[in-house]
Every structure is written in C-alpha cells, then in structure tokens.
Design an enzyme around this catalytic site. Structure first.
Site, PDB file in Angstrom:
ATOM      1  N   GLU A 112      -3.707  -6.270  -4.176  1.00 38.35           N
ATOM      2  CA  GLU A 112      -3.348  -4.906  -3.840  1.00 38.35           C
ATOM      3  C   GLU A 112      -3.394  -4.754  -2.334  1.00 38.35           C
ATOM      4  O   GLU A 112      -4.336  -5.241  -1.696  1.00 38.35           O
ATOM      5  CB  GLU A 112      -4.351  -3.938  -4.468  1.00 38.35           C
ATOM      6  CG  GLU A 112      -3.639  -2.962  -5.342  1.00 38.35           C
ATOM      7  CD  GLU A 112      -4.563  -2.356  -6.358  1.00 38.35           C
ATOM      8  OE1 GLU A 112      -5.643  -1.920  -5.966  1.00 38.35           O
ATOM      9  OE2 GLU A 112      -4.174  -2.351  -7.535  1.00 38.35           O
ATOM     10  N   TYR A 123       3.018 -12.146   2.084  1.00 37.91           N
ATOM     11  CA  TYR A 123       2.958 -12.274   0.625  1.00 37.91           C
ATOM     12  C   TYR A 123       4.362 -12.490   0.040  1.00 37.91           C
ATOM     13  O   TYR A 123       4.559 -13.320  -0.846  1.00 37.91           O
ATOM     14  CB  TYR A 123       2.313 -11.032   0.004  1.00 37.91           C
ATOM     15  CG  TYR A 123       0.868 -10.835   0.400  1.00 37.91           C
ATOM     16  CD1 TYR A 123      -0.010 -11.911   0.447  1.00 37.91           C
ATOM     17  CD2 TYR A 123       0.374  -9.571   0.730  1.00 37.91           C
ATOM     18  CE1 TYR A 123      -1.334 -11.737   0.812  1.00 37.91           C
ATOM     19  CE2 TYR A 123      -0.960  -9.390   1.093  1.00 37.91           C
ATOM     20  CZ  TYR A 123      -1.806 -10.474   1.133  1.00 37.91           C
ATOM     21  OH  TYR A 123      -3.112 -10.306   1.489  1.00 37.91           O
TER      22      TYR A 123
HETATM   23  C1  LIG Z   1      -2.310 -10.537   7.339  1.00 39.41           C
HETATM   24  C2  LIG Z   1      -3.022 -11.648   8.098  1.00 39.41           C
HETATM   25  C3  LIG Z   1      -3.905 -12.409   7.140  1.00 39.41           C
HETATM   26  C4  LIG Z   1      -1.955 -12.602   8.669  1.00 39.41           C
HETATM   27  O1  LIG Z   1      -2.608 -13.717   9.261  1.00 39.41           O
HETATM   28  P1  LIG Z   1      -1.862 -14.653  10.343  1.00 39.41           P
HETATM   29  O2  LIG Z   1      -2.648 -15.892  10.518  1.00 39.41           O
HETATM   30  O3  LIG Z   1      -1.531 -13.878  11.544  1.00 39.41           O
HETATM   31  O4  LIG Z   1      -0.526 -15.023   9.556  1.00 39.41           O
HETATM   32  P2  LIG Z   1       0.587 -16.064  10.020  1.00 39.41           P
HETATM   33  O5  LIG Z   1       0.466 -16.420  11.464  1.00 39.41           O
HETATM   34  O6  LIG Z   1       0.584 -17.200   9.043  1.00 39.41           O
HETATM   35  O7  LIG Z   1       1.889 -15.193   9.852  1.00 39.41           O
HETATM   36  C5  LIG Z   1       2.423 -14.985   8.592  1.00 39.41           C
HETATM   37  C6  LIG Z   1       3.596 -14.012   8.627  1.00 39.41           C
HETATM   38  O8  LIG Z   1       3.121 -12.718   8.325  1.00 39.41           O
HETATM   39  C7  LIG Z   1       3.871 -11.756   9.070  1.00 39.41           C
HETATM   40  N1  LIG Z   1       2.951 -11.049   9.959  1.00 39.41           N
HETATM   41  C8  LIG Z   1       1.646 -11.328  10.147  1.00 39.41           C
HETATM   42  N2  LIG Z   1       1.102 -10.405  10.993  1.00 39.41           N
HETATM   43  C9  LIG Z   1       2.103  -9.557  11.330  1.00 39.41           C
HETATM   44  C10 LIG Z   1       2.179  -8.410  12.166  1.00 39.41           C
HETATM   45  N3  LIG Z   1       1.104  -7.941  12.824  1.00 39.41           N
HETATM   46  N4  LIG Z   1       3.353  -7.765  12.286  1.00 39.41           N
HETATM   47  C11 LIG Z   1       4.448  -8.230  11.636  1.00 39.41           C
HETATM   48  N5  LIG Z   1       4.445  -9.327  10.817  1.00 39.41           N
HETATM   49  C12 LIG Z   1       3.284  -9.973  10.669  1.00 39.41           C
HETATM   50  C13 LIG Z   1       4.939 -12.523   9.828  1.00 39.41           C
HETATM   51  O9  LIG Z   1       6.083 -12.591   9.022  1.00 39.41           O
HETATM   52  C14 LIG Z   1       4.289 -13.882   9.957  1.00 39.41           C
HETATM   53  O10 LIG Z   1       5.187 -14.920  10.080  1.00 39.41           O
HETATM   54  P3  LIG Z   1       5.790 -15.278  11.550  1.00 39.41           P
HETATM   55  O11 LIG Z   1       4.625 -15.321  12.504  1.00 39.41           O
HETATM   56  O12 LIG Z   1       6.415 -16.601  11.294  1.00 39.41           O
HETATM   57  O13 LIG Z   1       6.732 -14.177  11.879  1.00 39.41           O
HETATM   58  C15 LIG Z   1      -3.860 -11.078   9.270  1.00 39.41           C
HETATM   59  O14 LIG Z   1      -3.033 -10.259  10.072  1.00 39.41           O
HETATM   60  C16 LIG Z   1      -5.074 -10.255   8.830  1.00 39.41           C
HETATM   61  O15 LIG Z   1      -6.143 -10.805   8.580  1.00 39.41           O
HETATM   62  N6  LIG Z   1      -4.946  -8.907   8.761  1.00 39.41           N
HETATM   63  C17 LIG Z   1      -6.073  -8.016   8.486  1.00 39.41           C
HETATM   64  C18 LIG Z   1      -6.614  -8.166   7.081  1.00 39.41           C
HETATM   65  C19 LIG Z   1      -5.575  -7.808   6.055  1.00 39.41           C
HETATM   66  O16 LIG Z   1      -4.873  -6.813   6.167  1.00 39.41           O
HETATM   67  N7  LIG Z   1      -5.503  -8.651   5.010  1.00 39.41           N
HETATM   68  C20 LIG Z   1      -4.590  -8.443   3.920  1.00 39.41           C
HETATM   69  C21 LIG Z   1      -5.193  -7.459   2.975  1.00 39.41           C
HETATM   70  S1  LIG Z   1      -4.083  -7.113   1.625  1.00 39.41           S
END
Ligand SMILES: CC(C)(COP(=O)(O)OP(=O)(O)OC[C@H]1O[C@@H](n2cnc3c(N)ncnc32)[C@H](O)[C@@H]1OP(=O)(O)O)[C@@H](O)C(=O)NCCC(=O)NCCS
Length: 156
Positions: A112, A123
């Site tokens: 969720e 996702y």
């Molecule tokens: C979501 C999260 C896990 C992504 O981690 P990450 O290591 O930055 O992910 P990646 O580098 O593998 O990027 C994955 C893709 O997600 C998307 N993405 C990640 N962060 C983004 C942002 N701030 N804005 C737009 N797209 C984003 C992009 O498509 C990205 O691919 P790209 O870099 O090739 O464009 C991280 O931002 C996080 O921990 N967020 C806070 C906690 C959270 O919200 N968790 C999910 C709860 S449901």
C-alpha cells in the site's frame, strides 16, 4: 528466536532518515523488533555498494520488511536512505524482494502506498499494478488526508 540485534539497529538507522516525518509512517524500534519475532516476517538489508550484507564499515543503504501468510506476502516497509537514492538501489532491493518471495512459493504480493509517492514508478517498473483505493486512508501530521493505493503483483 530473537531477532538479530544488529539488523534492528541497521533498519532503525535507515528508518530515521528515510520516511518523510510529515506522514508519520516510520515505525519505532519496538514495532520493528516485535515484527521480526513474528512467524512469516521477512526482511533484507542492502549495503551502499548494493551487496545484501552490510558489514562493519559499510553503510546500510536500505531495507524492506514484509509479512507473508499462505501464498501471499505484503510489503510493509521499503526504504532507501536519502544519501543513497537515485543510484538504482531501490530497483535492486525490490527485485530481491520479488525473487525471495518467488522462492518461498508466494503467488501474490501486495503493498500500500500514498497516492503520488514517487515509489509508484519503481513498483510499476517491476510489474505491480494498482488494484484498489482506500480513500483518505493516511492522515498527515498537518491533518491532510491522503488516499492509499493498493498494488498487487501476481507471480507467474
Ligand atoms: C522509493 C525509494 C525506495 C526509491 O529508492 P531509490 O534507491 O532512489 O530508487 P532507484 O534509484 O532504484 O530508482 C527507482 C526509480 O524510482 C523512481 N523514483 C525514485 N525516486 C523518485 C523521485 N524522487 N521522483 C521521481 N521518481 C523517482 C524513478 O523512476 C527511478 O528510476 P530512475 O532513477 O531510473 O529514473 C526511496 O525514494 C525511499 O526510500 N522513499 C521513502 C520511503 C518510501 O516512500 N517507501 C515506499 C513506501 S510505499
């Protein structure tokens, strides 16, 4: 069996920086260590170099925590610390979660997320699809209500 203490420490280290405080989504230490004691709870860590076992001297960059029942599993927490984002670690960790669930014979994965969380792009890239909305499910600390989007991945 007691949860591995250093894993709780490592999870909490990421938890404290990863979740935006305005949504109150972070779990406290007690919630994490209690969850790790429950049957069906699964977690993995990721180090800053992408390996799956942060050793002494290496940063823990992220973690996930999930809970399974029968052939289903729910991703409860998934986070990469801000200092390590946008380097592909989220992709690596999500792939590991799906692979691990597949190996444990899970058929349907759920999670969720807040509407408009950028994690949705990640996702979707791994095949999760929105299957439902819980209107105004989350309450931000400023009182705003935000929809929860339920996502599902069916494992072939
Ligand atoms: C979501 C999260 C896990 C992504 O981690 P990450 O290591 O930055 O992910 P990646 O580098 O593998 O990027 C994955 C893709 O997600 C998307 N993405 C990640 N962060 C983004 C942002 N701030 N804005 C737009 N797209 C984003 C992009 O498509 C990205 O691919 P790209 O870099 O090739 O464009 C991280 O931002 C996080 O921990 N967020 C806070 C906690 C959270 O919200 N968790 C999910 C709860 S449901």
């Amino acid at each position: 069996m007691l949860p591995p203490l250093d894993d709780v420490d490592r999870i909490m280290e990421v938890m404290q920086s990863a979740f935006p405080p305005e949504y109150g989504e972070a779990w406290n230490r007690r919630q994490v260590s209690d969850a790790l004691l429950l049957a069906g709870t699964h977690h993995e860590l990721i180090a800053s170099d992408g390996s799956d076992r942060p050793e002494a001297g290496k940063d823990t960059a992220g973690f996930y925590l999930s809970r399974g029942l029968f052939d289903e599993e729910e991703l409860l927490l998934f986070a990469i610390a801000p200092a390590h984002r946008r380097k592909g670690l989220g992709h690596i960790l999500l792939k590991r979660f799906i692979e691990s669930a597949r190996q444990r014979n899970k058929k349907r994965l759920f999670l969720e997320m807040r509407r408009n969380n950028p994690a949705g792009v990640l996702y979707a890239a791994h095949g999760f699809q929105p299957i439902g909305i819980r209107p105004r499910y989350y309450r931000a600390l400023n009182g705003d209500r935000i929809d929860a989007i339920t996502q599902e991945l069916v494992i072939e």
